[in-house]
Design a protein around this motif. Sequence first.
Motif, mmCIF file in Angstrom:
data_model
loop_
_atom_site.group_PDB
_atom_site.id
_atom_site.type_symbol
_atom_site.label_atom_id
_atom_site.label_comp_id
_atom_site.label_asym_id
_atom_site.label_seq_id
_atom_site.Cartn_x
_atom_site.Cartn_y
_atom_site.Cartn_z
ATOM 1 N N ILE A 66 76.607 11.436 33.545
ATOM 2 C CA ILE A 66 75.317 12.128 33.406
ATOM 3 C C ILE A 66 75.204 13.234 34.452
ATOM 4 N N ASP A 67 75.704 12.957 35.669
ATOM 5 C CA ASP A 67 75.657 13.971 36.729
ATOM 6 C C ASP A 67 76.485 15.207 36.353
ATOM 7 N N ILE A 68 77.694 14.970 35.833
ATOM 8 C CA ILE A 68 78.557 16.105 35.462
ATOM 9 C C ILE A 68 77.891 16.922 34.353
ATOM 10 N N ALA A 69 77.398 16.217 33.350
ATOM 11 C CA ALA A 69 76.752 16.916 32.226
ATOM 12 C C ALA A 69 75.555 17.716 32.732
ATOM 13 N N ALA A 110 78.795 18.104 27.468
ATOM 14 C CA ALA A 110 79.131 18.393 28.857
ATOM 15 C C ALA A 110 79.677 19.760 29.195
ATOM 16 N N SER A 111 80.023 20.598 28.206
ATOM 17 C CA SER A 111 80.611 21.884 28.598
ATOM 18 C C SER A 111 79.581 22.725 29.346
ATOM 19 N N GLY A 112 78.316 22.578 28.951
ATOM 20 C CA GLY A 112 77.251 23.354 29.574
ATOM 21 C C GLY A 112 76.394 24.054 28.531
ATOM 22 N N THR A 113 76.968 24.305 27.343
ATOM 23 C CA THR A 113 76.186 24.924 26.267
ATOM 24 C C THR A 113 75.179 23.910 25.732
ATOM 25 N N ASN A 114 74.200 24.420 24.990
ATOM 26 C CA ASN A 114 73.168 23.527 24.474
ATOM 27 C C ASN A 114 73.577 22.927 23.134
ATOM 28 N N HIS A 115 73.244 21.657 22.937
ATOM 29 C CA HIS A 115 73.591 21.040 21.653
ATOM 30 C C HIS A 115 72.437 21.079 20.645
ATOM 31 N N VAL A 116 71.314 21.661 21.040
ATOM 32 C CA VAL A 116 70.221 21.841 20.071
ATOM 33 C C VAL A 116 70.466 23.175 19.369
ATOM 34 N N LEU A 117 70.851 23.090 18.107
ATOM 35 C CA LEU A 117 71.369 24.252 17.385
ATOM 36 C C LEU A 117 70.718 24.347 16.014
#
Lengths: 432, 432
Positions: free
Chosen positions: B83-86, B361-368
């Motif tokens: 969770i921290d990395i994400a 976790a890459s950093g992009t948003n998953h709400v699409l």
Amino acid sequence: MILWNEATAIEKQKALLRPAVKQSQSVQTATAAILEQVKEQGDKALLNLAQQFDKRSNARLLVPHAEIAQASSLLTTELKTAIDIAYNNIKQFHQAQQPKALKIETTPGVVCELKYQAIAAVGIYVPGGSAPLPSSVLMQGVLAQLAGAQTIVLATPVKGSETINPAILYAAQLCGITTIVEAGGAGAIAAMAFGTESVPKVFKIFGPGNSFVTMAKQLVAQQVPGLAIDMPAGPSEVLVIADERANPEFIAADLLSQAEHGEDSQVVLVTNSANIIEAAQVALSKQLNNLSRKDIAGAALENSSFILVDSIEQAFEVSAQYGPEHLILQLGDATPYLDLVKNAGSVFVGDFTPESAGDYASGTNHVLPTYGYSQVYSSLNLLDFYRTYTIQTISKSGLTELAKAILPLAAAEGLDAHGKAVSIRLESIVND
Amino acid sequence: MILWNEATAIEKQKALLRPAVKQSQSVQTATAAILEQVKEQGDKALLNLAQQFDKRSNARLLVPHAEIAQASSLLTTELKTAIDIAYNNIKQFHQAQQPKALKIETTPGVVCELKYQAIAAVGIYVPGGSAPLPSSVLMQGVLAQLAGAQTIVLATPVKGSETINPAILYAAQLCGITTIVEAGGAGAIAAMAFGTESVPKVFKIFGPGNSFVTMAKQLVAQQVPGLAIDMPAGPSEVLVIADERANPEFIAADLLSQAEHGEDSQVVLVTNSANIIEAAQVALSKQLNNLSRKDIAGAALENSSFILVDSIEQAFEVSAQYGPEHLILQLGDATPYLDLVKNAGSVFVGDFTPESAGDYASGTNHVLPTYGYSQVYSSLNLLDFYRTYTIQTISKSGLTELAKAILPLAAAEGLDAHGKAVSIRLESIVND
């Protein structure tokens, strides 16, 4: 006049209450029927509607390109220059809003990008009514042009045997708009949403209109997957904050330039000076009588509020609570107060910045959130004509690092295959 | 498998047809009744709904702060680290999106500004269902935190005598969220839209959910002036473009990680290699059997399409036509093709960039945007938590210059008072 500090909560609420917008079931039923007709019968339905509602005598839907090209020759030099100045200022301010793509490496080997894509096909509605609205064309068309929309459709109603006003055609020409549809109301919105033989289908519809247009926009946004609309439209409104040194004639002129928009417009004056309220009211009565639209402005003034506060700071609290579309600051020095601005659509600073400057020519957009939407909706801006998307590019080592986040989260969320898509790749890396 | 170049228009359409989303009248009626209850009875209605739908046994609505603070101690080190990395990657990518105010002089003496205001109060809905979704908290909460929303409300359902999963609480804690409501469905949306004794009213509601949640969001956006919602939500989907050198096991894993989301998920493979289609289908059958959610994924695969095209360029045309939420490019070198990307929510480039990297976790948003909305709607980004407004400050000489635009345009539009607000000021300048 209401003394803010002596008013009850209910009196305060009443002073900032907007005129109710009617959303009748009959408007919804009639609009839904029109949408269905245009969806089924295309151009034929549009022509029938033009005959029925606008008493159109000719049977054309699109303005010939030659007519658009000739429009400027039909304008006075003054009006042509006015449109040119407005176009250039609006273009400058919105060109400065061009977004830049973003690319960062969040973890070594994990590159994330944010990119912008112009919305490919947009529709712009320009209401008809008592006068042509070239400014409404510019405030939307310039943005579509700057974003680089491949298809821009402009629709506006035409009555009887008239043609579209050359000021509208010239403004459209400056914005590079070549598809101009002579149709109005819910039918025009339906044509842009569904597409017809003559009217290209678009992906986003912009522009204000009457209750049928607004309802049509809401209904097509629900019915057509992949279609968006700009923002909810409500009656126009202004709130003026003035100090004791403000010019009451300027205040009255600003309130009236809002009031003349429509009977449901609302004007609010908030000041720490009882004298200013009194003087502004005298100036209002005097100036009102000289207006061609005095009946409309007079009716709108019945929704007006004059609020006396203890301090300019408190005036900003009242404004934040109301959330005005237009906020005019007639203050000796507004600078220290600008951080107190909240929930306003567009702000006009100083004695020589009337609302009409922003309505036409300063460069800012006049399409603004109203009816309390300014707490959450933006003023129309260039990004409304773009969409954003993201790209990620991950190396083997990047994925190995990210796996420490992905695998436990996928497990916690019970999504095996999400984890498997990573572990199957990690195995292949180990076997390299 | 469909051979694109030999398919009829109808066959092509069918290959890209999304499963229909049911929008039943009964869902609307039931949802409207729930909204009404919560609007009228506040907390009492929320508690009744929790009992009725979630068989809740306790009568609390808000998670005590101590419980939020203790959540991290209940997690395994691995999950906490994940969770921290994400959180950190999502924060980096969205922090880089912080908007900058803009200020330009469009005409000497006419200064126009574009400014940003964080939306003051936002609501985040996290669905319940078969597993906790800490990633869903991060993908919305980090943005609210970075924008600086004063009030962030998180709502998520809890069943029976359970409490909210500590992974969700810990993710919320990282995002600085202190108001966590144990309520789900249409009732939770209503509570955030109208406010209750325990739940603060918000101005914008984010988050996915079932058909009742989606309907509730649509209805409150219509009913409550000043309320906005994020974007229309539809079933999840992925389109993979692969060349002949792609790894069929990776392709199958990516298709399955989409398919396991729900039976209405859709997966599409487009390639210029018949061998790849055949090998991916073999790998799919094999991998499917090992999944805990194989029934769901198997049902979703019935909506899948395998499309054989002539060239990779043509694959991008098919993708633009479909408009996928997720677009995976398993290509030897995708770089020359990136300009062909259109109407995609998020793009995953290369063999080692699985969709689950972006999901977590890459950093992009998953709400699409899904369901074809990717031609007009953006991936969730930081600006969705801001609103923009404009300021103009005009000097006497600036107004004198702008008058050349304002006066003729006001006259052309028949708006006297708009002109008068300028001319009355020009007269005072002359009389200075």
